[in-house]
Write an enzyme that holds these catalytic residues in place. Structure first.
Site, PDB file in Angstrom:
ATOM      1  N   GLU A 212       0.832  -1.213   0.000  1.00  0.00           N
ATOM      2  CA  GLU A 212       0.000   0.000   0.000  1.00  0.00           C
ATOM      3  C   GLU A 212       0.862   1.257   0.000  1.00  0.00           C
ATOM      4  O   GLU A 212       1.843   1.354   0.744  1.00  0.00           O
ATOM      5  CB  GLU A 212      -0.892  -0.029   1.245  1.00  0.00           C
ATOM      6  CG  GLU A 212      -2.308   0.376   0.980  1.00  0.00           C
ATOM      7  CD  GLU A 212      -3.005  -0.516  -0.050  1.00  0.00           C
ATOM      8  OE1 GLU A 212      -3.005  -0.138  -1.245  1.00  0.00           O
ATOM      9  OE2 GLU A 212      -3.539  -1.559   0.321  1.00  0.00           O
ATOM     10  N   HIS A 213       0.491   2.193  -0.850  1.00  0.00           N
ATOM     11  CA  HIS A 213       1.180   3.493  -0.969  1.00  0.00           C
ATOM     12  C   HIS A 213       2.644   3.325  -1.346  1.00  0.00           C
ATOM     13  O   HIS A 213       3.501   4.051  -0.845  1.00  0.00           O
ATOM     14  CB  HIS A 213       1.064   4.297   0.339  1.00  0.00           C
ATOM     15  CG  HIS A 213      -0.311   4.843   0.556  1.00  0.00           C
ATOM     16  ND1 HIS A 213      -0.760   5.981  -0.057  1.00  0.00           N
ATOM     17  CD2 HIS A 213      -1.340   4.386   1.296  1.00  0.00           C
ATOM     18  CE1 HIS A 213      -2.020   6.209   0.300  1.00  0.00           C
ATOM     19  NE2 HIS A 213      -2.392   5.251   1.115  1.00  0.00           N
TER      20      HIS A 213
ATOM     21  N   ASP B 220       3.306   2.167  -4.855  1.00  0.00           N
ATOM     22  CA  ASP B 220       3.409   2.184  -6.328  1.00  0.00           C
ATOM     23  C   ASP B 220       3.977   3.520  -6.799  1.00  0.00           C
ATOM     24  O   ASP B 220       4.850   3.570  -7.674  1.00  0.00           O
ATOM     25  CB  ASP B 220       2.072   1.849  -7.009  1.00  0.00           C
ATOM     26  CG  ASP B 220       0.905   2.744  -6.616  1.00  0.00           C
ATOM     27  OD1 ASP B 220       1.034   3.527  -5.637  1.00  0.00           O
ATOM     28  OD2 ASP B 220      -0.144   2.679  -7.285  1.00  0.00           O
TER      29      ASP B 220
ATOM     30  N   GLY C 233     -11.950   2.193  -1.582  1.00  0.00           N
ATOM     31  CA  GLY C 233     -10.610   1.629  -1.709  1.00  0.00           C
ATOM     32  C   GLY C 233     -10.557   0.469  -2.693  1.00  0.00           C
ATOM     33  O   GLY C 233      -9.591  -0.289  -2.717  1.00  0.00           O
TER      34      GLY C 233
ATOM     35  N   SER D 288     -11.059   0.959  -6.023  1.00  0.00           N
ATOM     36  CA  SER D 288     -10.652   1.496  -7.314  1.00  0.00           C
ATOM     37  C   SER D 288     -11.792   1.761  -8.297  1.00  0.00           C
ATOM     38  O   SER D 288     -11.639   1.553  -9.491  1.00  0.00           O
ATOM     39  CB  SER D 288      -9.654   0.503  -7.915  1.00  0.00           C
ATOM     40  OG  SER D 288      -8.976   1.078  -8.943  1.00  0.00           O
ATOM     41  N   SER D 289     -12.905   2.256  -7.778  1.00  0.00           N
ATOM     42  CA  SER D 289     -14.009   2.572  -8.687  1.00  0.00           C
ATOM     43  C   SER D 289     -13.623   3.728  -9.616  1.00  0.00           C
ATOM     44  O   SER D 289     -13.984   3.741 -10.788  1.00  0.00           O
ATOM     45  CB  SER D 289     -15.263   2.944  -7.900  1.00  0.00           C
ATOM     46  OG  SER D 289     -15.012   4.043  -7.058  1.00  0.00           O
TER      47      SER D 289
ATOM     48  N   ASP E 212      -3.795   0.735  -9.849  1.00  0.00           N
ATOM     49  CA  ASP E 212      -5.217   0.478 -10.086  1.00  0.00           C
ATOM     50  C   ASP E 212      -5.503   0.274 -11.575  1.00  0.00           C
ATOM     51  O   ASP E 212      -6.241  -0.630 -11.971  1.00  0.00           O
ATOM     52  CB  ASP E 212      -6.061   1.654  -9.567  1.00  0.00           C
ATOM     53  CG  ASP E 212      -5.735   1.977  -8.115  1.00  0.00           C
ATOM     54  OD1 ASP E 212      -5.069   1.144  -7.472  1.00  0.00           O
ATOM     55  OD2 ASP E 212      -6.135   3.051  -7.640  1.00  0.00           O
TER      56      ASP E 212
ATOM     57  N   LYS F 110     -10.685  10.485  -2.306  1.00  0.00           N
ATOM     58  CA  LYS F 110      -9.258  10.753  -2.507  1.00  0.00           C
ATOM     59  C   LYS F 110      -9.013  12.098  -3.183  1.00  0.00           C
ATOM     60  O   LYS F 110      -8.154  12.863  -2.786  1.00  0.00           O
ATOM     61  CB  LYS F 110      -8.735   9.615  -3.382  1.00  0.00           C
ATOM     62  CG  LYS F 110      -7.288   9.398  -3.358  1.00  0.00           C
ATOM     63  CD  LYS F 110      -6.877   8.026  -3.872  1.00  0.00           C
ATOM     64  CE  LYS F 110      -7.593   7.431  -5.027  1.00  0.00           C
ATOM     65  NZ  LYS F 110      -7.182   7.475  -6.349  1.00  0.00           N
TER      66      LYS F 110
HETATM   67  C1  GLA Z   1      -4.850   4.686  -4.609  1.00  0.00           C
HETATM   68  C2  GLA Z   1      -3.939   5.053  -5.771  1.00  0.00           C
HETATM   69  C3  GLA Z   1      -2.955   3.924  -6.043  1.00  0.00           C
HETATM   70  C4  GLA Z   1      -2.203   3.546  -4.770  1.00  0.00           C
HETATM   71  C5  GLA Z   1      -3.183   3.304  -3.623  1.00  0.00           C
HETATM   72  C6  GLA Z   1      -2.482   3.088  -2.296  1.00  0.00           C
HETATM   73  O1  GLA Z   1      -5.662   3.620  -4.939  1.00  0.00           O
HETATM   74  O2  GLA Z   1      -4.704   5.294  -6.934  1.00  0.00           O
HETATM   75  O3  GLA Z   1      -2.075   4.296  -7.071  1.00  0.00           O
HETATM   76  O4  GLA Z   1      -1.250   4.515  -4.467  1.00  0.00           O
HETATM   77  O5  GLA Z   1      -4.074   4.378  -3.454  1.00  0.00           O
HETATM   78  O6  GLA Z   1      -1.729   1.928  -2.345  1.00  0.00           O
END
Ligand code: GLA
Length: 486
Positions: A50-51, A53, A144, A146-147, A191, A235
Site C-alpha cells: 500500500e502506498h 506504487d 478503496g 478502485s471505482s 489500479d 481521494k
Molecule cells: C490509490 C492510488 C494507487 C495507490 C493506492 C495506495 O488507490 O490510486 O495508485 O497509491 O491508493 O496503495
C-alpha cells in the site's frame, strides 16, 4: 496477449442478463439508437503493497468481479453524452477538446473526462469523435476498491474503440495512470494496471518502470474477504494522499543530497535505491540513520537542500500533470489547475512532513510484497499463516507509520482477526473504505457470521446494521478489461 481483443456479441458469463438489460436501457435513454459496443473495466482489491506504487515499488493486487461497464455508440460530432443507470447520477455532456476537469466539482463523470483526455493526449492529431454512453457500475464508491480508476480505464477504452483506435493493454494502463492525475491526485499506476492487465484465476505482482505483470497463484485453501468499514474517503477531495506523495519525495531528495547525488532529478525511493546500488533493507537502514524522527518543516528541508522554500516547492512539490504538459493540458482548464497549485503551495508552507516514519513504511512494505510473492510460490505447510502475518504487519505499518488508517478500519481489522482471519489489513488508499482478510476456506462461513455480528449488527453505531449484507463479500481473482461488439 497485450492487445485488447473485441468479442463478437455479449460474452457468455454471469453478467449476460445484466448486459442485455443495459442494451435495452441504452435504447430507452437515447431514443431507440442501437449501441455498438460494450466495454468493461473491473475494480481491484490490493492484497499487499500500500502506498508504494508511486514510490516505484511493486504491489500485489487482484481484480474483483465488481466493475464499470459502458455501452455506447459513436457520434458524428465531438459531443460526449453520458448517463448512468443509477438515476441519482445526473446525465451530462461535454465537447471533446473543450472541457475542463475539476476535483472541486462533483460531477460523477469527471473521471470519465480524464480517460477521454488520456486518449486525446496520446493521439493529438486524431479528430476524436464523440459518443453516446450509458454507464453501469457495481464497485462501491470511495471504498478503496478502485471505482475511480475503473471509470478512467473504461472511458479511455470506450474512446479508443469508438474511434477505431487500437491500443495495447499495457499502453492503456500507463496512459490511464497519467491522465487520472488531471483530477488532482498524484497516484501511482497500480489500479489502472490491475484493471487492464488482470487475468482470471491469478493475483498479480505489478512492477513499474517498465510496467510488468507476473501472475501470482494464491495457495489452495485460502479465501480473501472484503469488508467495508462504512466510512468513505474521497481521494480527490482530500489532501492526505498528495501530502504522503510529497513526504516520500522530500525524504528521497534529502537522502539523495546526503549522498551527493543530483537530488533534483531523483523523485522516488526506488530511483534512489538504484542510484545507490543498495538493497531495500540497506536503503531502509541508511534512511533511518539519516532522517530524524521529528516532523520536518519546509524551511528546514529547504535549508538542508540549500534552496529557498519557493524553489523547493517548485522543484519538489509542484503537482506534475501528465509529465511534459505540467499545468497546461490540452483542453484542461488552466485557471482551475493554477488554483489547485496555489492552494497546494499555501498548504505546503504550513504543513509539517513526517519523513522518517513514511519512508520506513514504504521500504518495509516494499519488502513485504516480495516476501508475500515468495511465500505464494513456496510449498511450506504454514504458507497461510505467513501470508496472514505479512498482511497484519502491513496494516500495522499503514496505521502507525503511514497514518492512512482510521478508527473504523482499525476496529474492523481487529474484529476480523478475532473472527478467525489469519491476516487483515486496509486496502487501497485508506482513511476509510474497505479491509481485506485472509481466511481459511473451511472457516469462511464462521468468519463472515462473526464479523457481521460484531462489526455491523451489534455495533453501537446503529447505521451499520442495515448495511451488513452488502458490506461483506469473499472475492476471487477476476479478469481484466474486455470489449464486445453488440
Ligand atoms: C490509490 C492510488 C494507487 C495507490 C493506492 C495506495 O488507490 O490510486 O495508485 O497509491 O491508493 O496503495
Amino acid at each position: 496477449m497485450d492487445t485488447v481483443s473485441i468479442a463478437d456479441g455479449i460474452p457468455q458469463n454471469p453478467n449476460e442478463e445484466r448486459f442485455k438489460q443495459l442494451v435495452e436501457k441504452f435504447k430507452k435513454v437515447y431514443n431507440g439508437i442501437q449501441p455498438q459496443f460494450l466495454c468493461r473495466a473491473p475494480g481491484r482489491v490490493n492484497l499487499i503493497g500500500e502506498h508504494i506504487d508511486y514510490c516505484g515499488y511493486s504491489v500485489l493486487p487482484m481484480a474483483i468481479d465488481q466493475d464499470i461497464v459502458a455501452v455506447f455508440a459513436a457520434s458524428d460530432n465531438n459531443e460526449v453524452e453520458i448517463s448512468n443507470t443509477d438515476e441519482s447520477f445526473q446525465a451530462g455532456s461535454f465537447t471533446i477538446g473543450k472541457f475542463s476537469i475539476s476535483y472541486e466539482k462533483s460531477d460523477w463523470y469527471e473521471y470519465f473526462k480524464c480517460g477521454v483526455q488520456g486518449i486525446h493526449d496520446k493521439f493529438p492529431d486524431f479528430n476524436l469523435k464523440g459518443m453516446k454512453v450509458l454507464i453501469d457500475g457495481t464497485i462501491p464508491r470511495s471504498a478503496g476498491l478502485s471505482s475511480s480508476s475503473a471509470l478512467v480505464v473504461c472511458a479511455a477504452l470506450t474512446t479508443a474503440i469508438a474511434n477505431g483506435i487500437t491500443i495495447g493493454k499495457t499502453d492503456l494502463a500507463e496512459r490511464c495512470a497519467e491522465c487520472e492525475k488531471y483530477i488532482g491526485t498524484q497516484g501511482g499506476g497500480m489500479d489502472q494496471a490491475a484493471s487492464c492487465l488482470a487475468r482470471s484465476g491469478s493475483a498479480m505482482l505489478i512492477s513499474f518502470n517498465p510496467l510488468k505483470i507476473q501472475d501470482v497463484t494464491l495457495p489452495v485453501g485460502c479465501a480473501f474477504v472484503v469488508t467495508h468499514s462504512l466510512t468513505e474517503l474521497n481521494k480527490a477531495a482530500s489532501d492526505h494522499f498528495n501530502i504522503r506523495v510529497s513526504e516520500c519525495r522530500l525524504a528521497t531528495q534529502i537522502l539523495a543530497h546526503a549522498k551527493n547525488l543530483d537530488w533534483r532529478s531523483i523523485r522516488k525511493p526506488s530511483e534512489l535505491q538504484i542510484a545507490l546500488g543498495l538493497t531495500i533493507t540497506e536503503l531502509e537502514k541508511f534512511a533511518l540513520d539519516t532522517l530524524h524522527k521529528l516532523p520536518y518543516t519546509l524551511n528546514e528541508i529547504a535549508d538542508l537542500l540549500s534552496v529557498t522554500v519557493d524553489e523547493l516547492i517548485s522543484i519538489s512539490l509542484k503537482p506534475n500533470v501528465n509529465r511534459g504538459i505540467e499545468l497546461v493540458g490540452i483542453g484542461i482548464d488552466t485557471p482551475l489547475l493554477l488554483k489547485a497549485y496555489i492552494r497546494f503551495c499555501v498548504l505546503k508552507k504550513k504543513q509539517k512532513f513526517e519523513l522518517c516514519n513514511r519512508i520506513k513504511h514504504v521500504l518495509s512494505e516494499a519488502n513485504r510484497v516480495l516476501l508475500f510473492k515468495q511465500v505464494c510460490d513456496s510449498n511450506t505447510h504454514d504458507r497461510l499463516e505467513k501470508l496472514g502475518e505479512l498482511m497484519n504487519q502491513s496494516h500495522n505499518s499503514c496505521s502507525k507509520l503511514y497514518e492512512c488508517s482510521s478508527n473504523e478500519l482499525d476496529e474492523l481489522t481487529d474484529i476480523c482477526r478475532q473472527s478467525g482471519a489469519l491476516g487483515s489489513r486496509l486496502t487501497g488508499a485508506g482513511w476509510g473504505g474497505c479491509a481485506v482478510s485472509l481466511v481459511r476456506e473451511e472457516n469462511l462461513h464462521t468468519f463472515i457470521t462473526s464479523v457481521r455480528d460484531k462489526f455491523y449488527i451489534n455495533s453501537k453505531d446503529t447505521k451499520r446494521a442495515v448495511k451488513a449484507e452488502q458490506s461483506i463479500f469473499p472475492t476471487l481473482p477476476g479478469c481484466g478489461i474486455y470489449v464486445a461488439r453488440l
